[in-house]
Structures are given as C-alpha cells and as structure tokens.
Scaffold this motif. Structure first.
Motif, short mmCIF file in Angstrom:
data_model
loop_
_atom_site.label_atom_id
_atom_site.label_comp_id
_atom_site.label_asym_id
_atom_site.label_seq_id
_atom_site.Cartn_x
_atom_site.Cartn_y
_atom_site.Cartn_z
N LEU A 143 3.90 10.55 -9.45
CA LEU A 143 3.33 10.90 -10.76
C LEU A 143 2.66 12.28 -10.75
O LEU A 143 2.32 12.80 -11.81
CB LEU A 143 2.33 9.84 -11.19
CG LEU A 143 2.92 8.46 -11.49
CD1 LEU A 143 1.82 7.47 -11.82
CD2 LEU A 143 3.92 8.55 -12.62
N ASP A 144 2.49 12.88 -9.59
CA ASP A 144 1.90 14.21 -9.49
C ASP A 144 2.84 15.22 -10.16
O ASP A 144 4.03 15.25 -9.86
CB ASP A 144 1.70 14.57 -8.01
CG ASP A 144 1.07 15.92 -7.84
OD1 ASP A 144 0.36 16.38 -8.76
OD2 ASP A 144 1.29 16.53 -6.76
N ARG A 185 0.83 -1.20 0.00
CA ARG A 185 0.00 0.00 0.00
C ARG A 185 0.87 1.26 0.00
O ARG A 185 0.60 2.21 -0.74
CB ARG A 185 -0.93 -0.02 1.22
CG ARG A 185 -1.97 1.05 1.22
CD ARG A 185 -3.00 0.91 2.34
NE ARG A 185 -2.40 0.73 3.65
CZ ARG A 185 -2.47 -0.39 4.37
NH1 ARG A 185 -3.10 -1.45 3.90
NH2 ARG A 185 -1.90 -0.47 5.56
N THR A 200 2.51 1.77 -3.42
CA THR A 200 1.53 2.27 -4.39
C THR A 200 1.24 3.75 -4.16
O THR A 200 1.16 4.53 -5.12
CB THR A 200 0.22 1.45 -4.27
OG1 THR A 200 0.53 0.08 -4.47
CG2 THR A 200 -0.79 1.90 -5.30
N GLU A 201 1.11 4.15 -2.89
CA GLU A 201 0.87 5.56 -2.59
C GLU A 201 2.06 6.42 -3.03
O GLU A 201 1.87 7.50 -3.59
CB GLU A 201 0.63 5.75 -1.09
CG GLU A 201 -0.69 5.20 -0.61
CD GLU A 201 -0.81 5.22 0.91
OE1 GLU A 201 0.10 5.77 1.58
OE2 GLU A 201 -1.81 4.70 1.41
N ALA A 218 4.18 5.76 -5.42
CA ALA A 218 4.20 5.81 -6.88
C ALA A 218 3.17 6.82 -7.39
O ALA A 218 3.44 7.56 -8.34
CB ALA A 218 3.93 4.43 -7.46
N GLN A 219 1.99 6.85 -6.77
CA GLN A 219 0.97 7.81 -7.18
C GLN A 219 1.42 9.24 -6.89
O GLN A 219 1.18 10.14 -7.69
CB GLN A 219 -0.36 7.52 -6.47
CG GLN A 219 -1.03 6.25 -6.93
CD GLN A 219 -1.34 6.29 -8.42
OE1 GLN A 219 -1.75 7.30 -8.96
NE2 GLN A 219 -1.12 5.16 -9.08
N ARG A 220 2.06 9.46 -5.74
CA ARG A 220 2.56 10.79 -5.42
C ARG A 220 3.66 11.22 -6.39
O ARG A 220 3.74 12.38 -6.77
CB ARG A 220 3.11 10.83 -3.99
CG ARG A 220 2.05 11.02 -2.94
CD ARG A 220 2.66 11.40 -1.62
NE ARG A 220 3.78 10.57 -1.23
CZ ARG A 220 3.71 9.50 -0.44
NH1 ARG A 220 2.55 9.12 0.03
NH2 ARG A 220 4.79 8.82 -0.13
N ARG A 267 6.84 15.99 -9.37
CA ARG A 267 7.86 15.71 -10.38
C ARG A 267 8.70 16.95 -10.66
O ARG A 267 9.93 16.86 -10.74
CB ARG A 267 7.20 15.21 -11.67
CG ARG A 267 6.64 13.81 -11.52
CD ARG A 267 6.06 13.31 -12.79
NE ARG A 267 7.15 13.06 -13.74
CZ ARG A 267 7.01 13.08 -15.03
NH1 ARG A 267 5.85 13.35 -15.57
NH2 ARG A 267 8.03 12.84 -15.82
#
Length: 163
Positions: free
Chosen positions: A123-124, A113, A116-117, A119-121, A128
């Motif tokens: 991509l913001d 979890r 995954t969090e 990785a999502q951050r 970046r």
C-alpha cells in the motif's frame, strides 16, 4: 525452551486481559474470552475438555487431526502443479494442524504476520508506483517480442484454412 519465561528462568503466567471495570474476563472453563487478539491466544490443544481428560483419547484425537491435516496438505501440494487452489488448501491443512499442535500455530502466526507486513508494504505509494512501472515495462517488452515474432513468422494456424 519455555516461551513464557523471563530472564531469571522462572515461568511467568500470561496476564489476563482487563475489562473497563478493571477485572479480568474469563469464561466458565477458565479461558480468557475478551480483549485477546488471535495473536495473543494461548498455544496448545483446542480439543474439547472431555478429550483432554483421557490421555489415550487425546493421543487418538491428535493422531486423527494429524492424519486429516496431512491429507489436506498433500492435496494442496498435488494442486500446486495441477489446477486448483494449492496454497489455499495447504494453509487450510496447516490451520487444521494448528488446532492441536503448537508448531503449526507458530507457523501460522508467522505467516499471518508476514502477509500483513507485505500488504502494508504494497500500500506504500512508492512501492505501488515501482510495481506499476515494472509491470508496464514488462508488458511493453512482451508486446515488442510478440510483434517481432509475428513480423518475422506471421500467424501460422495449426490447420490449413486455404484448402
């Protein structure tokens, strides 16, 4: 602490997934087969049924899984300072433990979890840009320091070329 209890203290059976036709899908052994994500799988041993049937055999199985997982985790810890994929091997050992022990399954769920969090951050777009900016600033500082060192001391080879 019972993870599947409601406020009244009674145990609640996990709901079986329902197919498009409205019936729950279970396998021959009674395990839920479809519609269940890795996150929703039941916690506990994944040993074959004939091993679970005998308490001594199951205990021996658990000891074997623990020893093998411990050896893999120890190898990963050794690989942290040495060359090798240390963290990957450590998580592999945790995955071995997770086939038998609930605590390891919970640790792996939490780790999955968090990854995954992250990785999502990452991509913001704002994050970046910030990361790229910090990387460029760091590289510029390193280049300036290397330039100052070379200007002050020059390149000194460990062997004598001019002789």
């Amino acid at each position: 602490m019972n993870a599947e209890s409601d406020e009244r203290g009674g145990a609640v059976a996990p709901a079986a997934p329902v197919s498009a036709a409205g019936e729950a899908r279970t396998s021959v052994t009674g395990d839920v087969t479809e519609g269940v994500t890795k996150e929703d799988r039941e916690l506990g041993s994944r040993a074959p049924g004939f091993i679970k049937a005998s308490r001594t055999l199951h205990l021996s199985w658990q000891v074997g899984v623990f020893v093998v997982g411990l050896a893999v985790v120890a190898a990963g810890i050794v690989m942290l300072p040495l060359p090798g994929p240390g963290w990957l091997v450590i998580f592999g050992g945790m995955a071995i433990w997770a086939t038998e022990f609930v605590w390891a399954q919970l640790v792996l769920r939490w780790t999955r979890r968090k990854v995954t969090e992250a990785a999502q951050r990452a991509l913001d777009p704002k994050v970046r840009r910030r990361n790229i900016t910090l990387t460029v600033i760091g590289l510029v500082i390193i280049a300036v320091l290397a330039g100052i060192y070379l200007w002050k001391f020059g390149i000194v080879m460990p062997w004598k070329i001019d002789e």
